[in-house]
Each structure stands twice: as C-alpha cells, then as structure tokens.
Write an enzyme that holds these catalytic residues in place. Structure first.
Site, short mmCIF file in Angstrom:
data_model
loop_
_atom_site.label_atom_id
_atom_site.label_comp_id
_atom_site.label_asym_id
_atom_site.label_seq_id
_atom_site.Cartn_x
_atom_site.Cartn_y
_atom_site.Cartn_z
N GLY A 1 -0.50 6.01 -3.22
CA GLY A 1 -0.96 7.40 -3.11
C GLY A 1 -0.32 8.12 -1.93
N GLU B 1 -2.99 4.89 7.09
CA GLU B 1 -3.77 3.69 6.76
C GLU B 1 -3.38 2.52 7.66
OE1 GLU B 1 -4.61 4.30 2.00
OE2 GLU B 1 -2.80 3.26 2.60
N LYS C 1 0.85 -1.19 0.00
CA LYS C 1 0.00 0.00 0.00
C LYS C 1 0.89 1.24 0.00
CE LYS C 1 -3.68 0.31 2.55
NZ LYS C 1 -4.34 0.96 1.40
N GLY C 2 0.28 2.38 -0.34
CA GLY C 2 1.03 3.63 -0.31
C GLY C 2 1.33 4.19 -1.67
O1 LIG Z 1 -1.63 5.50 -0.53
C1 LIG Z 1 -2.60 5.04 -1.09
C2 LIG Z 1 -3.33 3.86 -0.65
O2 LIG Z 1 -2.54 2.88 -0.06
C3 LIG Z 1 -4.29 3.29 -1.66
O3 LIG Z 1 -5.23 2.55 -0.94
C4 LIG Z 1 -3.66 2.40 -2.72
O4 LIG Z 1 -2.65 3.11 -3.39
C5 LIG Z 1 -4.69 1.89 -3.75
O5 LIG Z 1 -5.23 2.97 -4.42
P1 LIG Z 1 -6.29 2.79 -5.62
O6 LIG Z 1 -7.55 2.30 -5.00
O7 LIG Z 1 -6.44 4.17 -6.20
O8 LIG Z 1 -5.71 1.83 -6.58
#
Ligand SMILES: O=C[C@H](O)[C@H](O)[C@H](O)COP(=O)(O)O
Length: 292
Positions: free
Chosen positions: A159, A165, A156-157
C-alpha cells in the site's frame, strides 16, 4: 514490559505441556489451544470461534484478517501503552479493536500512526494520536504484511506505506505482524509476486531502476490507478516494485539496495518481527514466534 511478555511466553509454554494428542503437526491441548510439534520455531493455533457470531457475514479472508488483528490487540496492548498502528486493510481491524477496548475497558492508550490512512482512521475512531517527537519509544507496533517467510522476514509496502511503518516498528519494543493465511510463506515470492516495494526520491528513479536491473529481476515504477502518472507516497516519493527472480540473502540485498543513492527505504523488514498472527478462514488464528 519485559516481565509482562515473559509471563505471556511462560503461559504458552505451560499450555504446551497439556497436549493430549497430535494431529496435522499440531499438539491439540485440552484448553482449545494447540501447538506445533515439528517446527524449531514456536507455532500455536487458537481454535475458532475467536470472533463474535455476528461476524458470520464477513468474507472468509476478512474473517482471517479480523481474527488475527483482534488476537494481537488483545494479547499485546495494555493500559497506558504507546501503540504503533500499521497501515492497510488488516491494520484497520486492529484499530477498530483498540477503539472497542478503549470504550469497554477504559484503556488509556496513545497511537502513533504509520501513514496518512492510519492517522485518519485513528481520528475517525476517536483514538488519541501521538507521534515520535512526543513518544520516540513505542510499546508495541501492530501492522500487516504482504508476505512473511519462515524466518519472519517480511515484505511490506503493498500500500506504499513502508517507510513510516519501518520507522515506527524500529522504535517499538515489540513488533507484531497480523495477516490472513495467504501471507504465510516458506520463502518470499512464493505467494506475493508483485516484488519488493522500494521508496525512491522522484528525480532518482531512472538511475535507481538501472542499478536494480544490474541486481537481476525487473524494477517497475508503480503507477497510480485513479490519477495519471506514478503513485506518490505519503512522503512525496515514488515506489519501484522490484520483481526479484530468485530467493536471495535478504540482509545483503537489503543493504545493497539501501546504499543506492536516491533510495529512501525498502519494504524488506529483516529481524524486526518476532511474532506473527495468521488468521484462517474459519476464524482460528495461527501464531508463529521466532525463538530467541
Ligand atoms: O503499505 C502497506 C503496508 O505495508 C500493509 O501493511 C501491507 O501492504 C499489508 O496490507 P493488507 O493488510 O491490506 O494486506
């Protein structure tokens, strides 16, 4: 709480017993739900259509994200729950579903955000906010992931929101992952090639990078796109994406990285999620659960 989840699990087990034939490794059941007959882990497919027909304008990947998010909210959120709300594009669909259920069913829930983004969306949707000072115990956290391996180890991460989280999910009785089908991997690194995000204190980023280089792979300071310089997290730190070169013993790697002075948190989530919903492009949802 425990009783509720036990009941849910029992419900799935009952479904398993009504299989009528086997196709593509799934037991197809009379009630439209099918289950994996090969895996030691528990795997269920919910057949489409899960979303209303009005969703047909969405791109297929978005259909998958939304289906997974709705399924998770509908299965795991109850009245009077404290809900950890994740960050990223998939988590937005979960928040929208929460708002709809609050409006239609009169659910009383309080949301613990995991980032500036999720806090803003909770407010925009008119959901009620709380935090870990008021509610240090969260009933369920629902969050996206960049990659999920066979053992439910997560990256994760992507974003940049990994630290909050991980704190919120660690305070949750139940942590549910929601993602589109691209995130469902056998091993980490199979589909997600940007590496493991690591949040670091800014003044330590060079020594941390050097220590990461000694572990193998390539550490890259994440740079901002619409700003000069590096990405700054919600906590005022930098992110190093550690592009690992091989599959590792992730528990050991996680502990090793966390011991480097200056590292705040890693994007490796180990032994935290027991259940993941992967939305498919046709609107069906595959659920994976690690049997305990
Ligand atoms: O830092 C962001 C988080 O961990 C998000 O949950 C992860 O990057 C998944 O994001 P998405 O749902 O946009 O694919």
């Amino acid at each position: 709480m425990d009783e509720m989840f036990t009941k849910a699990s029992n419900g799935f087990r009952e479904i398993r017993a009504v299989g009528v034939h086997v196709k593509n490794g799934f037991r197809i059941c009379t009630n439209g739900v099918s289950q994996d007959v090969n895996s030691s882990h528990f795997k269920t497919r919910y057949h489409p259509p899960f979303l209303p027909e009005s969703e047909s304008k969405l791109q297929p990947i978005e259909v998958g994200k939304k289906s997974a998010a709705w399924k998770a909210v509908d299965h795991h959120v109850m009245d009077n729950f404290i809900v950890g709300v994740g960050s990223g594009s998939t988590a937005v669909y979960a928040m929208e579903r929460l708002a709809l259920r609050v409006k239609e069913e009169g659910l009383k829930i309080l949301c613990v955000p995991t980032s500036f983004q999720s806090r803003q969306i909770v407010k925009q949707l008119g959901l009620s906010l709380t935090d870990l000072e008021e509610h240090p115990q969260v009933d369920v956290a629902i969050d996206g992931a960049d990659e999920v391996d066979y053992n439910m180890t997560l990256i994760k991460g992507g974003g940049g929101c990994l630290t909050q989280e991980k704190i919120v999910s660690s305070c949750s009785q139940n942590f549910i992952v929601i993602a589109d089908h691209r995130k469902d991997s056998k091993e980490l690194g199979q589909n997600w090639t940007k590496g493991i995000p690591i949040e670091v204190i800014p003044m330590a980023f060079v020594p941390v990078q050097r220590r990461l280089e000694k572990l193998g792979g390539t550490p890259v300071l994440r740079m901002a796109i619409a700003k000069a310089g590096p990405v700054i997290t919600d906590n005022g730190n930098f992110i190093i994406d550690w592009k690992f070169s091989e599959v590792r013993e992730w528990t050991v790697i996680n502990q090793t990285i966390k011991m480097i002075p200056g590292v705040v948190e890693t994007g490796l989530f180990i032994d935290m999620a027991k259940r993941a919903y992967f939305g498919q492009e046709d609107g069906s949802v595959i659920e994976k659960e690690i049997s305990m």
